[in-house]
Design an enzyme around this catalytic site. Structure first.
Site, PDB file in Angstrom:
ATOM      1  N   ASN A  12       0.866  -1.182   0.000  1.00  0.00           N
ATOM      2  CA  ASN A  12       0.000   0.000   0.000  1.00  0.00           C
ATOM      3  C   ASN A  12       0.904   1.234   0.000  1.00  0.00           C
ATOM      4  O   ASN A  12       1.508   1.549   1.017  1.00  0.00           O
ATOM      5  CB  ASN A  12      -0.886  -0.060   1.252  1.00  0.00           C
ATOM      6  CG  ASN A  12      -1.711   1.198   1.451  1.00  0.00           C
ATOM      7  OD1 ASN A  12      -1.777   2.057   0.568  1.00  0.00           O
ATOM      8  ND2 ASN A  12      -2.347   1.306   2.613  1.00  0.00           N
ATOM      9  N   TRP A  13       0.962   1.901  -1.148  1.00  0.00           N
ATOM     10  CA  TRP A  13       1.883   3.041  -1.268  1.00  0.00           C
ATOM     11  C   TRP A  13       1.352   4.292  -0.580  1.00  0.00           C
ATOM     12  O   TRP A  13       2.062   5.291  -0.458  1.00  0.00           O
ATOM     13  CB  TRP A  13       2.171   3.342  -2.747  1.00  0.00           C
ATOM     14  CG  TRP A  13       2.894   2.225  -3.475  1.00  0.00           C
ATOM     15  CD1 TRP A  13       3.294   1.027  -2.939  1.00  0.00           C
ATOM     16  CD2 TRP A  13       3.291   2.204  -4.855  1.00  0.00           C
ATOM     17  NE1 TRP A  13       3.914   0.267  -3.909  1.00  0.00           N
ATOM     18  CE2 TRP A  13       3.925   0.957  -5.097  1.00  0.00           C
ATOM     19  CE3 TRP A  13       3.173   3.116  -5.919  1.00  0.00           C
ATOM     20  CZ2 TRP A  13       4.436   0.608  -6.361  1.00  0.00           C
ATOM     21  CZ3 TRP A  13       3.675   2.769  -7.175  1.00  0.00           C
ATOM     22  CH2 TRP A  13       4.307   1.535  -7.370  1.00  0.00           C
ATOM     23  N   LYS A  14       0.077   4.265  -0.200  1.00  0.00           N
ATOM     24  CA  LYS A  14      -0.563   5.435   0.443  1.00  0.00           C
ATOM     25  C   LYS A  14      -0.373   6.687  -0.433  1.00  0.00           C
ATOM     26  O   LYS A  14      -0.310   6.556  -1.652  1.00  0.00           O
ATOM     27  CB  LYS A  14      -0.045   5.617   1.874  1.00  0.00           C
ATOM     28  CG  LYS A  14      -0.189   4.318   2.676  1.00  0.00           C
ATOM     29  CD  LYS A  14       0.000   4.462   4.158  1.00  0.00           C
ATOM     30  CE  LYS A  14      -0.158   3.105   4.819  1.00  0.00           C
ATOM     31  NZ  LYS A  14      -0.074   3.178   6.283  1.00  0.00           N
ATOM     32  N   HIS A  98      -9.538   0.825   5.101  1.00  0.00           N
ATOM     33  CA  HIS A  98      -8.248   1.074   5.749  1.00  0.00           C
ATOM     34  C   HIS A  98      -8.455   2.028   6.931  1.00  0.00           C
ATOM     35  O   HIS A  98      -9.238   2.968   6.848  1.00  0.00           O
ATOM     36  CB  HIS A  98      -7.251   1.664   4.756  1.00  0.00           C
ATOM     37  CG  HIS A  98      -5.862   1.672   5.309  1.00  0.00           C
ATOM     38  ND1 HIS A  98      -5.436   2.633   6.205  1.00  0.00           N
ATOM     39  CD2 HIS A  98      -4.835   0.829   5.140  1.00  0.00           C
ATOM     40  CE1 HIS A  98      -4.191   2.366   6.553  1.00  0.00           C
ATOM     41  NE2 HIS A  98      -3.798   1.276   5.924  1.00  0.00           N
ATOM     42  N   GLU A 100      -6.815   4.437   8.055  1.00  0.00           N
ATOM     43  CA  GLU A 100      -6.591   5.860   7.798  1.00  0.00           C
ATOM     44  C   GLU A 100      -7.830   6.507   7.189  1.00  0.00           C
ATOM     45  O   GLU A 100      -8.136   7.665   7.453  1.00  0.00           O
ATOM     46  CB  GLU A 100      -5.353   6.042   6.897  1.00  0.00           C
ATOM     47  CG  GLU A 100      -4.072   5.819   7.708  1.00  0.00           C
ATOM     48  CD  GLU A 100      -2.906   5.270   6.925  1.00  0.00           C
ATOM     49  OE1 GLU A 100      -2.906   5.342   5.677  1.00  0.00           O
ATOM     50  OE2 GLU A 100      -1.966   4.750   7.560  1.00  0.00           O
ATOM     51  N   GLU A 170      -5.330  -5.270  10.566  1.00  0.00           N
ATOM     52  CA  GLU A 170      -4.289  -4.257  10.788  1.00  0.00           C
ATOM     53  C   GLU A 170      -4.560  -3.524  12.103  1.00  0.00           C
ATOM     54  O   GLU A 170      -5.344  -2.560  12.119  1.00  0.00           O
ATOM     55  CB  GLU A 170      -4.293  -3.244   9.648  1.00  0.00           C
ATOM     56  CG  GLU A 170      -4.027  -3.845   8.286  1.00  0.00           C
ATOM     57  CD  GLU A 170      -3.508  -2.789   7.324  1.00  0.00           C
ATOM     58  OE1 GLU A 170      -2.352  -2.928   6.891  1.00  0.00           O
ATOM     59  OE2 GLU A 170      -4.223  -1.830   7.041  1.00  0.00           O
ATOM     60  N   GLY A 176       2.478   1.951  10.797  1.00  0.00           N
ATOM     61  CA  GLY A 176       3.422   3.052  10.668  1.00  0.00           C
ATOM     62  C   GLY A 176       4.141   3.409  11.956  1.00  0.00           C
ATOM     63  O   GLY A 176       4.749   4.473  12.055  1.00  0.00           O
ATOM     64  N   SER A 216       3.491  -2.403  10.267  1.00  0.00           N
ATOM     65  CA  SER A 216       4.942  -2.454  10.480  1.00  0.00           C
ATOM     66  C   SER A 216       5.594  -3.773  10.056  1.00  0.00           C
ATOM     67  O   SER A 216       6.557  -4.221  10.685  1.00  0.00           O
ATOM     68  CB  SER A 216       5.281  -2.122  11.940  1.00  0.00           C
ATOM     69  OG  SER A 216       4.837  -0.812  12.252  1.00  0.00           O
ATOM     70  N   GLY A 237       2.837  -1.231   4.264  1.00  0.00           N
ATOM     71  CA  GLY A 237       2.850   0.189   3.937  1.00  0.00           C
ATOM     72  C   GLY A 237       4.267   0.668   3.677  1.00  0.00           C
ATOM     73  O   GLY A 237       4.819   0.476   2.599  1.00  0.00           O
ATOM     74  N   GLY A 238       4.890   1.254   4.705  1.00  0.00           N
ATOM     75  CA  GLY A 238       6.217   1.869   4.568  1.00  0.00           C
ATOM     76  C   GLY A 238       7.233   1.021   3.822  1.00  0.00           C
ATOM     77  O   GLY A 238       7.915   1.511   2.912  1.00  0.00           O
TER      78      GLY A 238
HETATM   79  P1  PGA Z   1       2.876   0.092   7.647  1.00  0.00           P
HETATM   80  O1  PGA Z   1       1.391   0.295   7.043  1.00  0.00           O
HETATM   81  O2  PGA Z   1       3.421  -1.175   7.025  1.00  0.00           O
HETATM   82  O3  PGA Z   1       3.620   1.305   7.230  1.00  0.00           O
HETATM   83  O4  PGA Z   1       2.716  -0.048   9.124  1.00  0.00           O
HETATM   84  C1  PGA Z   1       0.535  -0.793   6.855  1.00  0.00           C
HETATM   85  C2  PGA Z   1      -0.770  -0.334   6.253  1.00  0.00           C
HETATM   86  O5  PGA Z   1      -1.264   0.742   6.632  1.00  0.00           O
HETATM   87  O6  PGA Z   1      -1.349  -1.020   5.393  1.00  0.00           O
END
Ligand code: PGA
Length: 255
Positions: A12-14, A98, A100, A170, A176, A216, A237-238
């Site tokens: 997930n590149w956000k 998600h 967020e 998640e 993150g 993470s 994500g990251g």
């Molecule tokens: P993260 O994000 O790997 O940066 O913790 C995961 C996600 O939000 O899908």
């Protein structure tokens, strides 16, 4: 891990990278993953990078998805993108729910159910995200929170529609933050999700359901997570923004 379920590693590149940067990350992934293990690989670029990512990944087994969609197919919904548009742009899947978006965009369970229906109508796979906050974990209501998010978003689907759905657990406190859930903490919730699917549909649907862990995930912790019996992959994500670390996760995750 598993019982016939093919692992899935999703990045997930956000809201990161302009279209040309997305294209170069996709090209780096293409060369880093020339000889991929037996695992499904997806990336979720920002909308504006979907075209360039699809182009750069043409002819590979890496598929592209959208990070969001509007429930309707089209119309007067300024600023939105429909599942049909994602599909036409070459997407195979879409993220729904998600944390967020639940938090910052105030997306409700009802809206998420409508988004799931829109995605399935458009012929997209759904990666449906759920997870508790750290306050909810401290209050020992994790299982209830997750099951109620799942009921709200997916509870009305038929068993055949569930074949197009992947669940991503998640925990919000792990996203993150560098604070990954322990393999045992994740496994406990994954087992709850699988038994929820068995109760809501049947044991065959539950056995077939892929459940990803997200929060993470890194090359250094993915192996322990993937060793759990009910963990079928990762939503990253990251660490998906760097081709080497994403490749490291795909290769461990695919073992
Ligand atoms: P993260 O994000 O790997 O940066 O913790 C995961 C996600 O939000 O899908």
């Amino acid at each position: 891990m598993m019982s016939g379920r093919r692992p899935l590693i999703a990045g997930n590149w956000k809201m990161n990278g302009k279209p040309l940067e997305g294209a170069s990350l996709a090209r780096e992934l293409r060369s880093a993953l020339q000889d991929p293990p037996a695992v499904d690989i997806m990336v979720f670029p920002p909308f504006l990078s979907i075209n360039t990512a699809v182009e750069a990944l043409k002819g590979t087994d890496i598929t592209v998805g959208g990070q969001d969609l509007h429930p309707e197919a089209g119309g007067a919904f300024t600023g939105n993108v429909s599942g049909e548009m994602l599909k036409a742009a070459g997407c195979k899947a879409v993220l729904v729910g998600h944390s967020e978006r639940r938090t910052y965009e105030k997306e409700s369970g009802e809206l998420l159910a409508a988004k799931v229906a829109g995605a399935l109508r458009a012929g997209l796979q759904v990666i449906f995200c759920c997870g508790e906050t750290s306050d909810e974990r401290d209050a020992a209501v994790t299982q209830q929170v997750v099951v109620s998010q799942l009921n709200d978003g997916l509870g009305d689907l038929r068993a055949t529609e569930m074949e197009q759905v992947v669940v991503a657990y998640e925990p919000v406190w792990a996203i993150g933050t560098g604070r990954v859930a322990s393999p045992e903490q994740a496994q406990e919730v994954h087992a709850t999700i699988r038994s929820w699917a068995a109760k809501t549909w049947d044991s065959g649907s539950a056995r077939a359901l892929r459940i990803l862990y997200g929060g993470s995930v890194k090359p250094t912790n993915v192996a322990g997570i993937m060793a759990q019996p009910d963990i079928d992959g990762a939503l990253v994500g990251g660490a998906s923004l760097n081709a080497d670390s994403f490749q490291g996760i795909v290769c461990y995750g695919g073992r």
